[in-house]
Scaffold this active site. Structure first.
Site, PDB file in Angstrom:
ATOM      1  N   ASP A  84       0.840  -1.196   0.000  1.00  0.00           N
ATOM      2  CA  ASP A  84       0.000   0.000   0.000  1.00  0.00           C
ATOM      3  C   ASP A  84       0.873   1.244   0.000  1.00  0.00           C
ATOM      4  OD1 ASP A  84       0.712  -0.831   2.688  1.00  0.00           O
ATOM      5  OD2 ASP A  84      -0.531   0.823   3.417  1.00  0.00           O
ATOM      6  N   GLU A 147      -0.005  -1.037   5.735  1.00  0.00           N
ATOM      7  CA  GLU A 147       0.997  -0.534   6.666  1.00  0.00           C
ATOM      8  C   GLU A 147       0.851   0.963   6.893  1.00  0.00           C
ATOM      9  OE1 GLU A 147       4.971   1.073   7.913  1.00  0.00           O
ATOM     10  OE2 GLU A 147       3.756   1.530   6.154  1.00  0.00           O
TER      11      GLU A 147
END
Length: 464
Positions: A84, A147
């Site tokens: 991400d 994250e």
């Protein structure tokens, strides 16, 4: 032993990173069985497919995470990466999801944080496999998917899958990170009683920021002028070296504040557009009431500072000072909320930070809400994992002077036993993480891949 394989794989590795960058993997609303949205799902599926095509074992862990594995054995070496990315922000020269190459640099959101290191780690595994290396332990590249917005992905992974015996996360800096500061994210909120009609300027809304761990590069206020402020804005821009646009929009005035994005752990590298706008609003005659008190409190207790001193948390230890980032704001005439990201020194406790903030907020009417804390991580520099990775770095770079360091950033290393961050930004390199025109130097991509290849080999051969 793997140099020939490494040279053979370079071109395809670069293409793989370009293709991964072209997938916009910013967190979105959950859709069906995709907990973090379609873009992140596509990124996870892409890299797992790539790993399978290389002949590795792969597994999708309920669309929260995935892994790519090489070798046999009871023990496991983990490599911890995430797919991400933070939102792209404004004013890019290159397409943030184009994967364009210019003058030896590959541009795009995630090239440094953390898709570039993830691809480098995967191709490090491929280099070893292609060279015929047989690891003494399983090598598992673990791939998280949120994250940047809470790490629920890695929590889910740990509920379902085994932990590595030893691991590194290439999501920070070289040479080796032996300490990561504590991280706190929280909101400051206040509901507003109706303001007095005292003839002051009405603030209808104030919004800005994309994520707590980004220095916001844009903020916007909508207001009703009861007295002219255009000249004040112009003077403020000159005296404060600020960039705030004054725009008439029918009956309303728009103030558009332009800053410079940066990672929330290094706010000194950016310009906070929210703080810049709060400083201006503090100078003008806005309606007296809870809303104006909230704005003025933020302007005077946070402002453009990033040390937390005026908020009662100006702490420091032998390793690092506290870092304070005002990441987001959402305010109208009924309530206001800001989201803060703090990195606190390794030797401090969570309660030290909370008590300091409580003292500064006392009597302000502002509530501290949605508190989330990740404790610090610390390994002595002489720890076998740290010393092994340091030796790998020195052998590959010839840099005998660098020492293990501590950082304000947070990595997946905190979530695993016997894990530290290792790379991927080289000393002296330009850090464009969370900034516009994020890029990775291709020579650095190849160099980190070479380093990771040797690191995997040694960690698989040694008892740590």
């Amino acid at each position: 032993m793997y140099n020939q394989a490494f040279e053979h794989n370079k071109t395809r590795m670069t293409q793989s990173l370009q293709e991964l960058i072209q997938i916009k993997s910013v967190r979105e609303t959950a859709v069906g069985n995709m907990p973090f949205g379609e873009g992140i799902q596509k990124a996870l599926e892409y890299i797992l497919k790539l790993g399978a095509e290389m002949g590795f074992k792969t597994k999708n862990v309920d669309n929260y995470a995935g892994y790519i594995e090489f070798g046999e054995g009871e023990e496991m070496v983990g490599i911890l990466c995430h797919l991400d990315v933070v939102p792209e922000g404004e004013h890019w020269t290159f397409n943030p999801y184009g994967g364009e190459i210019s003058e030896g640099k590959l541009y795009g959101r995630g090239t440094l944080d953390n898709k570039g290191p993830a691809i480098a780690s995967l191709y490090a595994m491929k280099n070893l496999k292609d060279a015929g290396f047989v690891p003494h332990k399983r090598i598992r590249l673990i791939l998280g998917t949120n994250e940047e917005s809470g790490s629920a992905c890695i929590e889910h992974y740990l509920e379902k899958e085994e932990k590595p015996n030893v691991a590194f996360s290439p999501d920070a800096d070289f040479p080796v990170i032996h300490g990561e500061m504590g991280i706190v994210v929280f909101n400051l909120e206040r509901e507003f009683a109706k303001a007095d009609n005292d003839g002051g300027i009405e603030i209808l809304s104030l919004k800005g920021g994309n994520a707590p761990n980004m220095v916001p590069d844009y903020a916007e206020a909508k207001l009703l002028e009861t007295r002219p402020i255009k000249d004040i804005v112009a003077a403020y821009n000159i005296t404060k070296n600020a960039q705030i646009e004054y725009i008439q929009d029918g009956d309303f005035t728009l103030l558009k504040s332009h800053g410079v994005s940066a990672h929330g752990s290094t706010p000194e590298k950016g310009v906070n557009a929210i703080s810049q706008l709060l400083g201006l609003l503090d100078l003008i005659d806005i309606r007296i009431g809870d809303q104006s008190n909230f704005i003025r409190f933020l302007a005077n207790h946070i402002g453009m500072d990033y040390d937390g001193e005026k908020m009662g948390v100006g702490f420091k230890d032998a390793y690092n000072p506290l870092v304070f980032n005002l990441g987001m704001i959402d305010l109208d005439q009924t309530a206001g909320k800001v989201t803060i990201n703090i990195r606190y020194p390794i030797t401090l406790k969570e309660d030290d930070v909370k008590n300091g903030l409580a003292s500064a907020l006392k009597g302000s009417g502002i509530e501290l809400t949605h508190w989330r804390c990740t404790p610090p991580l610390f390994f002595p520099p002489a720890h076998p994992l740290v010393s092994t990775l340091m030796s790998v770095y020195r052998d590959k770079t010839g840099d005998m002077d660098s020492k293990p360091i501590t950082i304000g950033g947070g990595t997946y290393a905190r979530s695993m036993p016997n894990a530290v961050a290792f790379g991927a930004l080289f000393p002296g390199a330009v850090d464009t993480m969370h900034q516009k025109d994020e890029y990775i130097v291709l020579d650095d991509l190849y160099k980190m891949t070479d380093i990771f290849t040797l690191a995997i080999q040694r960690l698989s051969e040694q008892k740590i």
